[in-house]
Scaffold this motif. Structure first.
Motif, PDB file in Angstrom:
ATOM      1  N   ALA A  40     -57.314  -2.114   1.624  1.00 35.06           N
ATOM      2  CA  ALA A  40     -58.284  -3.057   2.193  1.00 35.06           C
ATOM      3  C   ALA A  40     -59.707  -2.611   1.884  1.00 35.06           C
ATOM      4  O   ALA A  40     -60.579  -3.425   1.549  1.00 35.06           O
ATOM      5  N   CYS A  41     -59.936  -1.304   1.981  1.00 37.36           N
ATOM      6  CA  CYS A  41     -61.253  -0.745   1.652  1.00 37.36           C
ATOM      7  C   CYS A  41     -61.562  -0.983   0.178  1.00 37.36           C
ATOM      8  O   CYS A  41     -62.690  -1.345  -0.188  1.00 37.36           O
ATOM      9  N   ALA A  42     -60.565  -0.771  -0.684  1.00 37.26           N
ATOM     10  CA  ALA A  42     -60.739  -1.003  -2.117  1.00 37.26           C
ATOM     11  C   ALA A  42     -61.073  -2.465  -2.385  1.00 37.26           C
ATOM     12  O   ALA A  42     -61.940  -2.778  -3.214  1.00 37.26           O
ATOM     13  N   LEU A  43     -60.412  -3.380  -1.666  1.00 31.80           N
ATOM     14  CA  LEU A  43     -60.687  -4.803  -1.828  1.00 31.80           C
ATOM     15  C   LEU A  43     -62.123  -5.125  -1.423  1.00 31.80           C
ATOM     16  O   LEU A  43     -62.821  -5.892  -2.096  1.00 31.80           O
ATOM     17  N   GLY A  44     -62.578  -4.521  -0.328  1.00 32.97           N
ATOM     18  CA  GLY A  44     -63.968  -4.713   0.088  1.00 32.97           C
ATOM     19  C   GLY A  44     -64.938  -4.226  -0.970  1.00 32.97           C
ATOM     20  O   GLY A  44     -65.955  -4.874  -1.252  1.00 32.97           O
ATOM     21  N   THR A  45     -64.610  -3.098  -1.591  1.00 34.33           N
ATOM     22  CA  THR A  45     -65.445  -2.559  -2.661  1.00 34.33           C
ATOM     23  C   THR A  45     -65.489  -3.521  -3.846  1.00 34.33           C
ATOM     24  O   THR A  45     -66.554  -3.745  -4.439  1.00 34.33           O
ATOM     25  N   VAL A  46     -64.341  -4.107  -4.178  1.00 36.47           N
ATOM     26  CA  VAL A  46     -64.280  -5.051  -5.306  1.00 36.47           C
ATOM     27  C   VAL A  46     -65.076  -6.314  -5.000  1.00 36.47           C
ATOM     28  O   VAL A  46     -65.792  -6.836  -5.870  1.00 36.47           O
ATOM     29  N   ILE A  47     -64.983  -6.813  -3.775  1.00 36.96           N
ATOM     30  CA  ILE A  47     -65.774  -8.004  -3.396  1.00 36.96           C
ATOM     31  C   ILE A  47     -67.262  -7.696  -3.498  1.00 36.96           C
ATOM     32  O   ILE A  47     -68.054  -8.516  -3.964  1.00 36.96           O
ATOM     33  N   GLY A  48     -67.644  -6.490  -3.055  1.00 34.20           N
ATOM     34  CA  GLY A  48     -69.038  -6.072  -3.204  1.00 34.20           C
ATOM     35  C   GLY A  48     -69.451  -6.039  -4.660  1.00 34.20           C
ATOM     36  O   GLY A  48     -70.555  -6.475  -5.025  1.00 34.20           O
ATOM     37  N   PHE A 108     -61.822  -3.013   5.251  1.00 35.03           N
ATOM     38  CA  PHE A 108     -62.406  -3.933   4.267  1.00 35.03           C
ATOM     39  C   PHE A 108     -63.925  -3.968   4.399  1.00 35.03           C
ATOM     40  O   PHE A 108     -64.659  -3.873   3.410  1.00 35.03           O
ATOM     41  N   LEU A 109     -64.411  -4.123   5.632  1.00 33.36           N
ATOM     42  CA  LEU A 109     -65.857  -4.192   5.861  1.00 33.36           C
ATOM     43  C   LEU A 109     -66.550  -2.890   5.494  1.00 33.36           C
ATOM     44  O   LEU A 109     -67.682  -2.899   4.998  1.00 33.36           O
ATOM     45  N   PHE A 110     -65.865  -1.757   5.722  1.00 30.21           N
ATOM     46  CA  PHE A 110     -66.433  -0.466   5.352  1.00 30.21           C
ATOM     47  C   PHE A 110     -66.615  -0.379   3.838  1.00 30.21           C
ATOM     48  O   PHE A 110     -67.664   0.045   3.347  1.00 30.21           O
ATOM     49  N   GLY A 111     -65.584  -0.794   3.087  1.00 33.09           N
ATOM     50  CA  GLY A 111     -65.688  -0.785   1.630  1.00 33.09           C
ATOM     51  C   GLY A 111     -66.767  -1.731   1.130  1.00 33.09           C
ATOM     52  O   GLY A 111     -67.556  -1.385   0.244  1.00 33.09           O
ATOM     53  N   LEU A 112     -66.816  -2.926   1.720  1.00 33.78           N
ATOM     54  CA  LEU A 112     -67.819  -3.920   1.328  1.00 33.78           C
ATOM     55  C   LEU A 112     -69.226  -3.422   1.617  1.00 33.78           C
ATOM     56  O   LEU A 112     -70.117  -3.476   0.758  1.00 33.78           O
ATOM     57  N   ALA A 113     -69.444  -2.921   2.840  1.00 35.79           N
ATOM     58  CA  ALA A 113     -70.779  -2.458   3.229  1.00 35.79           C
ATOM     59  C   ALA A 113     -71.223  -1.264   2.391  1.00 35.79           C
ATOM     60  O   ALA A 113     -72.392  -1.161   2.008  1.00 35.79           O
ATOM     61  N   THR A 114     -70.296  -0.348   2.104  1.00 37.28           N
ATOM     62  CA  THR A 114     -70.644   0.817   1.295  1.00 37.28           C
ATOM     63  C   THR A 114     -71.087   0.394  -0.092  1.00 37.28           C
ATOM     64  O   THR A 114     -72.064   0.919  -0.634  1.00 37.28           O
TER      65      THR A 114
END
Length: 198
Positions: A40-48, A108-114
């Motif tokens: 989920a974190c990786a997905l957030g990173t990809v969306i970012g 997810f939000l952590f990955g996106l925000a980072t």
């Protein structure tokens, strides 16, 4: 055009594979919170990454050139966020034998925000599209380039999430949780301080 896509793929992979906030975010979640949260974190990173890539496509570099204060504000906010994450990781570095679960939405939000907090990703996205693609590239070509960038990021951070959540690394993490969290916290804070210094 194939040469341009090959150049884009190589440079983006090297950028993604170079350890930075995104890498440490996914690895930390993988070892400490489990594979599902890490993905989920990786997905957030990809969306970012996708958001920064789209911004680069629409001329983020031109925006920063026209309004330099915008770049400064983004850098300052991003730096403060990374420092805050570093401090939180340091403070939460408490030894425990169990992998603590984390809701996938928070991971997810952590990955996106980072990712969004790292303005170097924005600068790189803006530059790489200007260098790799010709100025008169069709819209579909540019969209395909964005898709390529997202695919590379998905593969890389997916691998990091899976490898980081293997039993061997999780066991090592459990034994060295306090050290790992404090080192990771120091790395996040270091990235933030470096952004402020720049």
């Amino acid at each position: 055009m194939i040469e341009a896509f090959a150049t884009l793929a190589i440079f983006w992979f090297l950028a993604a594979a170079t350890p930075g906030p995104n890498f440490f975010a996914v690895m930390q979640i993988a070892a400490g919170r489990g594979r599902r949260a890490a993905l989920a974190c990786a997905l957030g990173t990809v969306i970012g990454t996708a958001l920064w890539a789209v911004a680069g496509f629409f001329g983020l570099k031109a925006l920063f050139a026209a309004f330099p204060a915008t770049a400064v504000v983004i850098r300052m906010v991003g730096a403060c966020y990374l420092i805050w994450v570093g401090i939180m990781l340091w403070r939460k570095a408490v030894a425990t034998d169990a992998v603590q679960q984390l809701p996938t939405s928070r991971a997810f939000l952590f990955g996106l925000a980072t990712n969004l907090a790292n303005p170097k990703t924005a600068a790189f996205a803006a530059s790489i599209f200007a260098v790799a693609l010709p100025p008169d590239a069709p819209v579909l070509t540019s969209l395909a380039a964005i898709l390529l960038v997202c695919l590379i990021s998905t593969l890389w951070y997916g691998i990091v999430a899976v490898v980081g959540s293997t039993q061997a690394l999780v066991s090592l993490y459990r034994r060295m949780r306090m050290v790992v969290m404090r080192v990771t916290g120091a790395i996040f804070a270091g990235f933030g301080l470096k952004l402020l210094a720049e």
